[in-house]
Design a protein around this motif. Structure first.
Motif, short mmCIF file in Angstrom:
data_model
loop_
_atom_site.label_atom_id
_atom_site.label_comp_id
_atom_site.label_asym_id
_atom_site.label_seq_id
_atom_site.Cartn_x
_atom_site.Cartn_y
_atom_site.Cartn_z
N GLU A 68 2.13 -3.48 -0.98
CA GLU A 68 1.65 -4.71 -1.70
C GLU A 68 2.20 -4.66 -3.17
O GLU A 68 2.53 -5.57 -3.70
N GLU A 69 1.93 -3.44 -3.94
CA GLU A 69 2.59 -3.42 -5.13
C GLU A 69 3.99 -3.59 -5.23
O GLU A 69 4.64 -4.09 -6.27
N GLU A 81 -0.05 -5.69 -13.15
CA GLU A 81 -1.09 -4.68 -14.17
C GLU A 81 -2.55 -4.77 -13.79
O GLU A 81 -3.09 -3.88 -14.01
N ALA A 82 -3.07 -5.95 -13.72
CA ALA A 82 -4.37 -6.09 -13.92
C ALA A 82 -4.94 -5.80 -12.30
O ALA A 82 -5.86 -5.29 -12.10
N ASP A 89 -9.53 1.90 -7.86
CA ASP A 89 -10.68 1.88 -7.72
C ASP A 89 -11.32 1.91 -6.23
O ASP A 89 -12.08 2.69 -5.83
N PHE A 90 -10.68 1.05 -5.49
CA PHE A 90 -11.15 0.80 -4.00
C PHE A 90 -10.77 2.30 -3.26
O PHE A 90 -11.63 2.82 -2.44
#
Length: 102
Positions: A68-69, A81-82, A89-90
């Motif tokens: 995805e990135e 970046e956000a 975190d996930f």
């Protein structure tokens, strides 16, 4: 889970990001999460099913988040970046949940 009853996650068209491979990945993640939820409410080998589910989820999300990135970078997506910290975190949450389960 609502009122102690497992409610599976159901794919809806509005969840689509419009990229077939990423949508398929998201459907795969939903499938793994649903299997984990179901394992919590099954009789018998729940512990083994949960351990297997956490391993599958950990592997799958690392591959998916990298894909995805990569797609976001290729599309010059300004929100990468956000968004990246959400992935981190996930992964941390799932790793912590799996460790607590073990």
């Amino acid at each position: 889970m609502i009122d102690g009853v497992w409610k599976p996650i159901v794919w809806k068209d509005e969840m689509s990001v419009g990229v077939v491979q990423l949508d398929d990945d998201h459907k795969g993640l939903i499938s793994i999460l649903n299997r984990l939820g179901e394992a919590l409410h099954e009789e018998g080998e729940t512990r083994a099913a949960m351990a297997l589910g956490f391993r599958a989820l950990s592997q799958y999300m690392r591959v998916h988040f990298a894909r995805e990135e990569h797609a976001m970078r290729a599309a010059e997506y300004s929100g990468l970046e956000a968004h990246h910290p959400q992935h981190v975190d996930f992964i941390e949450e799932m790793t912590d949940m799996a460790a607590r389960f073990e």
